[in-house]
Design a protein around this motif. Sequence first.
Motif: not given
Ligand code: MSS
Length: 363
Positions: A46, A50-51, A165, A191, A205, A208-209, A211
């Motif tokens: 998947y 967010n941007l 983010v 991606a 998820g 898990n920042v 870039y």
């Molecule tokens: N990081 C960044 N830089 N931006 C965005 O928008 N999103 C979040 C994470 N990190 C973001 C980030 C979310 S929100 C999720 S799940 C994840 O990532 C997804 O991953 P893939 O590789 O599957 O697309 Mo809800 O808690």
Amino acid sequence: AAEPKTLPDYVRWKNANDVIVHSANTIETERGAIGSGVVTDSDKLYVRNNLPAPNADIVADRDAWKVTFEGVNGPQSLTLGDLKKIGVETVTTVLQCSGNGRAYYQHGPGGTQWGTGAAGCLIWTGVPLREVVAKLGGVKPGMNYITSTGGESLPAGLDPKTIMVERSIPLKALDQALLAWDMNDEPMPLAHGGPLRMVVPGYFGVNNVKYVDRVAFTEGQSDAKIQASGYRIRPIGEKGAPDQPSMWEMPVKSWVTAPLTTASQGKNLVYGVAFGGMNAVSKVEVSADGGETWKTARFLGPDMGRYAWRPFVVSMDLSAGDHRIVSRATDTEGNTQPPTRTENERGYGNTSWKDHGVTVTVS
Ligand code: MSS
């Protein structure tokens, strides 16, 4: 049935048959596409952005990617090339969106209507954050959070705090956090956060920042909207606020992946996946009568560690008629999936075994 939406360019390489395209930035894995293997193939994983994902330029020269480290005794910028020389580890984790299972809430929470497919189990390779920190002289005294910033360029004219983010997690996650450059033994796809991603095993998820270009040890949590009021468990009808529980550690969860709609009378193999979030999963039970009677399933395939999921299988004798098939997992600490969900405005953190059941017609 509706025409399947086509895959946007940045994820053109995904397998269109295995995913549901909700929007350009939200793509779900089909429930039946998970199969019986441990690791989720990248081409069916998947996507949740967010941007819009950054331009592919950022993965042209991966080792040149720069990350700024703050809140350590020796603050510094390091390139991905530098990080690769500090240390390396591989960890398998479940990546699961906070909103996975939102589709089962009845009050109509806004946001992507994820069923079970905003989750996958991936192998990540990168440098343990604690090793980077040791190299930079240790965390400054008084810091309580690890704050990671995503490297998206932000649209002009908007207050950056409302769209950026940037996520803060408790400092104790330094035990397991990884700055990862490979996913499933390949360079991190754009991606999924390439060239470099913060991976926090056991955490939802959103933490898990992707870039990632700044990692700061901070006294308080980020005041970015996504942290201050977003991704929190709040009562229905209430606004988000910093005192509500943040979507950090994941609890135990499981769901059936086959059969999903129909089956033949007699012996059937019921498949699914189960994970404990912060803890390893220790047991899964399956019921074909909506939770009246249960049978213990067996795990399939290798145990990839505490933070990975375990595919499971159990043989069930099914008579003709409709059967409500549900699964219920327990972790090593004795936490068991609850029958019902915790109602909350945004529809986060659904682990209800009732909600995740399937009705199968046996003939
Ligand atoms: N990081 C960044 N830089 N931006 C965005 O928008 N999103 C979040 C994470 N990190 C973001 C980030 C979310 S929100 C999720 S799940 C994840 O990532 C997804 O991953 P893939 O590789 O599957 O697309 Mo809800 O808690």
